[in-house]
Design a protein around this motif. Structure first.
Motif, PDB file in Angstrom:
ATOM      1  N   ALA A   1      -4.669  -3.593  44.418  1.00  0.00           N
ATOM      2  CA  ALA A   1      -4.065  -5.062  44.861  1.00  0.00           C
ATOM      3  C   ALA A   1      -3.860  -5.908  45.887  1.00  0.00           C
ATOM      4  O   ALA A   1      -3.902  -6.825  46.336  1.00  0.00           O
ATOM      5  CB  ALA A   1      -2.883  -5.308  43.496  1.00  0.00           C
TER       6      ALA A   1
ATOM      7  N   ASN B   1      -7.445  -3.319  42.504  1.00  0.00           N
ATOM      8  CA  ASN B   1      -8.485  -3.769  43.434  1.00  0.00           C
ATOM      9  C   ASN B   1      -8.995  -5.023  42.811  1.00  0.00           C
ATOM     10  O   ASN B   1      -9.481  -6.421  43.013  1.00  0.00           O
ATOM     11  CB  ASN B   1      -9.665  -3.293  44.647  1.00  0.00           C
TER      12      ASN B   1
ATOM     13  N   ARG C   1      -7.265  -7.863  41.719  1.00  0.00           N
ATOM     14  CA  ARG C   1      -7.106  -9.295  42.781  1.00  0.00           C
ATOM     15  C   ARG C   1      -8.212  -9.506  43.108  1.00  0.00           C
ATOM     16  O   ARG C   1      -8.507 -10.685  42.622  1.00  0.00           O
ATOM     17  CB  ARG C   1      -7.060  -8.427  44.092  1.00  0.00           C
TER      18      ARG C   1
ATOM     19  N   GLU D   1      -4.845 -13.197  37.751  1.00  0.00           N
ATOM     20  CA  GLU D   1      -3.332 -13.240  39.215  1.00  0.00           C
ATOM     21  C   GLU D   1      -2.116 -13.103  38.119  1.00  0.00           C
ATOM     22  O   GLU D   1      -1.993 -12.085  39.740  1.00  0.00           O
ATOM     23  CB  GLU D   1      -3.867 -14.671  39.721  1.00  0.00           C
TER      24      GLU D   1
ATOM     25  N   SER E   1      -2.520  -8.810  39.174  1.00  0.00           N
ATOM     26  CA  SER E   1      -2.463  -8.908  40.385  1.00  0.00           C
ATOM     27  C   SER E   1      -1.635  -9.450  41.392  1.00  0.00           C
ATOM     28  O   SER E   1      -0.896  -8.222  41.763  1.00  0.00           O
ATOM     29  CB  SER E   1      -3.638  -9.602  41.279  1.00  0.00           C
TER      30      SER E   1
ATOM     31  N   GLN F   1       0.922  -6.296  42.953  1.00  0.00           N
ATOM     32  CA  GLN F   1       1.345  -6.426  44.205  1.00  0.00           C
ATOM     33  C   GLN F   1       3.130  -6.313  44.018  1.00  0.00           C
ATOM     34  O   GLN F   1       3.674  -4.919  45.104  1.00  0.00           O
ATOM     35  CB  GLN F   1       0.608  -7.511  44.780  1.00  0.00           C
TER      36      GLN F   1
END
Lengths: 44, 374
Positions: free
Chosen positions: B86, B237, B240, B246, B249, B253
């Motif tokens: 991410a 990923n 992301r 969002e 993600s 992260q």
């Protein structure tokens, strides 16, 4: 050369070359994707 | 009363003192030197917890529970990869896909070190590296990628997990010290001053979305053993790049990565018991780990020089060194070196591209080793 060393050598050479092959496939994939689905060129 | 004194009696073992020193050193490196503090600090403290005599944190305590829940079954490294995925922007790599090959070349250290470990293990009197599985677990330090090292070591040599993890993360944090002398030894000043044009290409959102899915499918079909590693990275990923998740993600992260890093670090630290860690094998692993990083760097640089023999537009060979995973440290180091030679030379985009290629290549390497080593 004993059997374990020989096996290690084979695994090393095959793996190292296989990484190039796999990433080569990714390279081809990206090239095709960029051609089929182009983005906009930057202004610079 | 004897219960109270049993802990004090345990301090008579010299290994307890040494391991407490190792734990404190890791904490010091994290706090004072800021070497991979997010991992070395929990590891150092975990080491302290595990080496206090009769510690209730281990011997059936919460650290044993965490070891079984997240290390023995490889769950923690996989969850870390979701967070890493991410965080990674594959944009620079997609703009300049040639960088992929530097990622492949810079895995050389893995295999060189694996062979070296095998040979060293054959020397009479050397114990701890009896076969290919242990040598492969040591060699994978050269992946310059903590979770991959943990994943492979857990499968092949769980008894060596602690020193392998310490070596992998320590050398990743020492990339700014390890790489420059190797690069300088293998390149001329003129080569280090080579300028590279930034690709003026915008990558569409569709490509960024298709890339992680396609890579997972291809890598999975070629090397099914790599599915867990590459799949989790690419899943992160996709979170992301999809643009529709969002919140997920950001969670991957931040919260997920932070939480698992805490648990991973303290749990790995808890496996650093004196009996297992204070052996000549640990010193050997620390030495071999350094060799792995040196030969990764050399492999990447020499590959770039080799490619330049056939190219009109030369590649700055320092880019090859970024093919080691150690993301984004290596790219930053190379950009800094380029600017030391020529203050107006910016090769950071290519460096980042090669660096994320190294991340993918190191996982593929891990998967191939898992598949081929028996």
């Amino acid at each position: 050369m004993d059997a374990v060393i020989r096996q290690g050598l084979v695994v090393s050479v095959v793996s190292y070359l296989a990484i190039f092959v796999v990433l080569g496939i990714f390279y081809g994939l990206i090239k095709v994707l960029l051609k089929v689905l182009p983005g906009k060129a930057t202004d610079e | 009363m004897s219960e109270l004194l049993s802990g004090v009696k345990g301090m008579a073992d010299w290994r307890v003192w040494v391991m407490l020193g190792v734990g404190l050193t890791l904490v010091w490196l994290a706090v004072k030197k800021e070497y991979e503090p997010n991992l070395l600090l929990p590891m150092g403290f975990g080491c302290l917890l595990a080496n206090i005599p009769l510690s209730s944190a281990v011997h059936g305590g919460f650290l044993d529970v965490l070891t079984r829940a997240g290390i023995s079954n490889e769950l923690f490294p996989i969850l870390i990869f979701i967070g890493v995925g991410a965080m990674i922007d594959f944009g620079p790599l997609l703009q300049d896909p040639e960088m992929l090959f530097f990622g492949a070349a810079a895995q050389f250290g893995i295999f060189f070190t694996m062979m070296l470990a095998l040979l060293v293990g054959r020397i009479p009197g050397v114990v701890g590296i009896p076969g290919l599985r242990e040598a492969a677990a040591i060699g994978i330090i050269g992946a310059a990628d903590g979770p991959t090292s943990i994943y492979v070591a857990t499968r092949f040599a769980p008894q060596l997990l602690a020193p392998i993890t310490v070596a992998a993360y320590s050398y990743m944090s020492l990339v700014p010290i390890i790489q420059p002398p190797v690069i300088r030894a293998l390149t001329t000043r003129e080569e280090r001053m080579i300028r590279m044009e930034n690709p003026e290409r915008e990558v569409s959102r569709a490509v960024k979305i298709i890339f992680p899915i396609a890579v997972t499918l291809i890598a999975g079909i070629v090397s099914p053993m790599s599915v867990a590693l590459i799949g989790s990275l690419m899943f992160g990923n996709l979170l992301r790049e999809s643009g529709v998740t969002e919140r997920l993600s950001k969670t991957a992260q931040n919260e997920l990565s932070s939480l698992v890093t805490i648990l991973l670090g303290i749990t790995i630290g808890s496996t650093m018991s004196g009996e297992q860690f204070l052996t000549p094998t640990t010193l050997l692993i620390i030495g071999l780990g350094l060799i792995a990083f040196v030969f990764d760097t050399a492999g990447g640089v020499l590959f770039a020089k080799f490619i330049n023999l056939f190219r009109k537009k030369k590649i700055n060979p320092m880019i090859g060194a970024c093919g080691i995973s150690a993301f984004p440290m290596s790219a930053r180091v190379i950009q800094k070196m380029a600017q030391q030679e020529d203050g107006s030379n910016f090769i950071i985009m290519h460096a980042v591209g090669a660096n994320v290629a190294g991340q993918v290549a190191s996982i593929i390497a891990g998967g191939l080793i898992l598949a081929l080593v028996r």
